[in-house]
Enzyme design. Structure first.
Site, PDB file in Angstrom:
ATOM      1  N   LEU A  53       5.826  47.449  33.001  1.00 44.52           N
ATOM      2  CA  LEU A  53       6.881  47.896  33.908  1.00 44.52           C
ATOM      3  C   LEU A  53       7.502  49.161  33.338  1.00 44.52           C
ATOM      4  O   LEU A  53       8.570  49.138  32.718  1.00 44.52           O
ATOM      5  CB  LEU A  53       7.950  46.806  34.088  1.00 44.52           C
ATOM      6  CG  LEU A  53       7.647  45.737  35.145  1.00 44.52           C
ATOM      7  CD1 LEU A  53       6.449  44.895  34.749  1.00 44.52           C
ATOM      8  CD2 LEU A  53       8.859  44.856  35.384  1.00 44.52           C
ATOM      9  N   ALA A  54       6.824  50.284  33.523  1.00 38.19           N
ATOM     10  CA  ALA A  54       7.262  51.554  32.951  1.00 38.19           C
ATOM     11  C   ALA A  54       6.717  52.689  33.803  1.00 38.19           C
ATOM     12  O   ALA A  54       5.606  53.166  33.577  1.00 38.19           O
ATOM     13  CB  ALA A  54       6.787  51.687  31.502  1.00 38.19           C
ATOM     14  N   GLU A  55       7.507  53.098  34.806  1.00 41.70           N
ATOM     15  CA  GLU A  55       7.025  54.116  35.740  1.00 41.70           C
ATOM     16  C   GLU A  55       6.696  55.433  35.049  1.00 41.70           C
ATOM     17  O   GLU A  55       5.711  56.105  35.397  1.00 41.70           O
ATOM     18  CB  GLU A  55       8.056  54.328  36.851  1.00 41.70           C
ATOM     19  CG  GLU A  55       8.108  53.216  37.879  1.00 41.70           C
ATOM     20  CD  GLU A  55       8.796  51.954  37.376  1.00 41.70           C
ATOM     21  OE1 GLU A  55       8.620  50.878  37.981  1.00 41.70           O
ATOM     22  OE2 GLU A  55       9.523  52.045  36.356  1.00 41.70           O
ATOM     23  N   GLN A  77       6.095  50.277  42.759  1.00 40.70           N
ATOM     24  CA  GLN A  77       6.268  49.008  43.459  1.00 40.70           C
ATOM     25  C   GLN A  77       7.244  49.098  44.635  1.00 40.70           C
ATOM     26  O   GLN A  77       6.981  48.567  45.713  1.00 40.70           O
ATOM     27  CB  GLN A  77       6.723  47.933  42.472  1.00 40.70           C
ATOM     28  CG  GLN A  77       6.506  46.523  42.944  1.00 40.70           C
ATOM     29  CD  GLN A  77       6.747  45.532  41.825  1.00 40.70           C
ATOM     30  OE1 GLN A  77       7.893  45.277  41.466  1.00 40.70           O
ATOM     31  NE2 GLN A  77       5.685  44.986  41.262  1.00 40.70           N
ATOM     32  N   PHE A  78       8.366  49.784  44.441  1.00 41.51           N
ATOM     33  CA  PHE A  78       9.332  50.041  45.511  1.00 41.51           C
ATOM     34  C   PHE A  78       9.863  51.462  45.350  1.00 41.51           C
ATOM     35  O   PHE A  78       9.913  52.004  44.239  1.00 41.51           O
ATOM     36  CB  PHE A  78      10.507  49.052  45.461  1.00 41.51           C
ATOM     37  CG  PHE A  78      10.207  47.705  46.036  1.00 41.51           C
ATOM     38  CD1 PHE A  78      10.383  47.448  47.388  1.00 41.51           C
ATOM     39  CD2 PHE A  78       9.748  46.686  45.224  1.00 41.51           C
ATOM     40  CE1 PHE A  78      10.119  46.194  47.920  1.00 41.51           C
ATOM     41  CE2 PHE A  78       9.478  45.429  45.743  1.00 41.51           C
ATOM     42  CZ  PHE A  78       9.660  45.182  47.094  1.00 41.51           C
ATOM     43  N   ASP A  79      10.297  52.036  46.481  1.00 31.84           N
ATOM     44  CA  ASP A  79      10.785  53.414  46.517  1.00 31.84           C
ATOM     45  C   ASP A  79      11.843  53.703  45.456  1.00 31.84           C
ATOM     46  O   ASP A  79      11.797  54.727  44.768  1.00 31.84           O
ATOM     47  CB  ASP A  79      11.363  53.723  47.904  1.00 31.84           C
ATOM     48  CG  ASP A  79      12.084  52.522  48.507  1.00 31.84           C
ATOM     49  OD1 ASP A  79      12.916  51.908  47.816  1.00 31.84           O
ATOM     50  OD2 ASP A  79      11.799  52.187  49.664  1.00 31.84           O
ATOM     51  N   GLY A  80      12.817  52.804  45.298  1.00 31.56           N
ATOM     52  CA  GLY A  80      13.918  53.050  44.385  1.00 31.56           C
ATOM     53  C   GLY A  80      13.535  52.970  42.917  1.00 31.56           C
ATOM     54  O   GLY A  80      14.336  53.324  42.048  1.00 31.56           O
ATOM     55  N   PHE A  81      12.311  52.509  42.627  1.00 31.69           N
ATOM     56  CA  PHE A  81      11.862  52.413  41.236  1.00 31.69           C
ATOM     57  C   PHE A  81      11.169  53.685  40.757  1.00 31.69           C
ATOM     58  O   PHE A  81      10.722  53.744  39.609  1.00 31.69           O
ATOM     59  CB  PHE A  81      10.877  51.240  41.073  1.00 31.69           C
ATOM     60  CG  PHE A  81      11.445  49.891  41.413  1.00 31.69           C
ATOM     61  CD1 PHE A  81      12.798  49.706  41.629  1.00 31.69           C
ATOM     62  CD2 PHE A  81      10.613  48.791  41.511  1.00 31.69           C
ATOM     63  CE1 PHE A  81      13.316  48.464  41.940  1.00 31.69           C
ATOM     64  CE2 PHE A  81      11.115  47.533  41.821  1.00 31.69           C
ATOM     65  CZ  PHE A  81      12.470  47.372  42.038  1.00 31.69           C
ATOM     66  N   HIS A 124      15.425  48.905  46.992  1.00 26.76           N
ATOM     67  CA  HIS A 124      14.187  48.445  47.615  1.00 26.76           C
ATOM     68  C   HIS A 124      14.009  48.981  49.039  1.00 26.76           C
ATOM     69  O   HIS A 124      13.048  48.625  49.706  1.00 26.76           O
ATOM     70  CB  HIS A 124      14.149  46.915  47.666  1.00 26.76           C
ATOM     71  CG  HIS A 124      14.005  46.264  46.332  1.00 26.76           C
ATOM     72  ND1 HIS A 124      15.002  46.294  45.388  1.00 26.76           N
ATOM     73  CD2 HIS A 124      12.981  45.567  45.785  1.00 26.76           C
ATOM     74  CE1 HIS A 124      14.596  45.629  44.309  1.00 26.76           C
ATOM     75  NE2 HIS A 124      13.373  45.178  44.529  1.00 26.76           N
TER      76      HIS A 124
END
Length: 319
Positions: A53-55, A77-81, A124
């Site tokens: 979990l490390a964009e 995974q989601f726009d806000g991430f 999200h």
């Protein structure tokens, strides 16, 4: 659209051994929205890679893979991430081909599920596309139908430039026909999806279905709306837009993102420059509000719907 994207990714993996998929939970789980379901079992964990979990690490690794000749497709995974990887995208990925004076290609595709209408929590349901459209060196596209999704994801993967692939997550489930023989339009092209004579209405992603709904209602009330699907957010194909505005004399642009400094802002300015004498009314925008995305129970108040579009159409026709 979810199944169409899955089919498009499977075709790309089968056609080119240099195509790799990377992202959080995209392996055995198949992703939060099951876009990559079954692909790791078919192509193996070295081509469909579950990441930490490390964009920032995902994007950075994809850049290195592209330098070595691979074509990585990464899922946010989601726009806000996406913002932990913002630096890698805008200060590295977008600029590296220019930094190499065109001698090095960086064919990275970044898949971004975006937008509202799914009743999710904070981070999200955002629409961050304008941040990236502002950055030279990135291409941005967003399909609105399963058919476009199937073809556009493959075309994006074949591009030698970085492509931000914005997927309207509220359109993952509605069904549509996919023509597996040929694409109906080029990757970076706008398209008229419903002809009309009185007002041009323009949008991308999930907004296209809202505009088509508004056009149906308007027709019953005696107004004819021409609906244009933007499809490509950068570069923008202005020819169908300008031709439509020259015919109707009016333009309403709809977007889920906040209206200030947005893609609709840019389109409105360009249409005013290039089709000023064809306009019978100011270009009007129907967007999300200039406020953080609200709790899920209030999303229907925040996101543009057919009623808000038709209110803008009425204002345009009143001039």
């Amino acid at each position: 659209m979810a199944k169409a994207l899955n089919a498009g990714l499977r075709k790309a993996l089968a056609d080119d051994p240099k195509v790799l998929l990377m992202g959080e939970d995209i392996g055995p789980l198949g992703g939060v929205f099951r876009i990559t379901e079954g692909l790791q079992a078919e192509f193996g964990p070295k081509r469909v890679i579950d990441t930490p979990l490390a964009e920032s690490g995902i994007i950075g690794t994809a850049i290195g893979l592209a330098m070595r000749g691979y074509r990585p497709v990464v899922e946010i995974q989601f726009d806000g991430f996406i913002f932990p990887g913002f630096d890698q995208i805008t200060t590295q990925l977008a600029k590296l081909t220019n930094r190499h004076e065109g001698t090095q290609a960086f064919p990275v595709v970044i898949r971004v599920p975006y937008g509202g209408h799914i009743g999710a929590v904070e981070h999200h349901q955002e629409s961050p596309e304008a941040y990236f459209a502002h950055t030279p060196g990135l291409r941005l596209v967003s399909p609105s139908t399963p058919n476009d999704a199937y073809w556009m994801i493959q075309e994006a993967i074949r591009s030698n430039d970085p492509v931000m692939f914005f997927e309207p997550k509220s359109r993952y489930w509605p069904k549509g026909t996919v023509d597996f023989r040929a694409s109906v339009a080029q990757l970076h092209s706008s398209r008229v999806v419903r002809t009309g004579t009185d007002v041009t209405v323009l949008g991308h992603g999930a907004m296209v279905s809202v505009l088509l709904q508004a056009a149906e209602i308007a027709e019953a009330e005696g107004a004819s709306l021409e609906v244009v699907d933007l499809r490509s957010l950068s570069p923008i194909d202005y020819r169908p837009i300008l031709e439509s505005v020259q015919k109707t004399g009016r333009l309403v642009i709809a977007s889920e993102a906040p209206g200030f400094a947005s893609i609709p802002s840019e389109i409105a300015a360009t249409v005013a420059e290039k089709a000023f004498y064809s306009l019978e009314a100011p270009v009007l925008r129907v967007t999300g509000f200039d406020a953080p995305f609200p709790p899920a129970k209030l999303e229907t108040q925040y996101l543009p719907d057919a009623d808000r579009v038709l209110e803008a159409v009425d204002r345009a026709l009143a001039y």
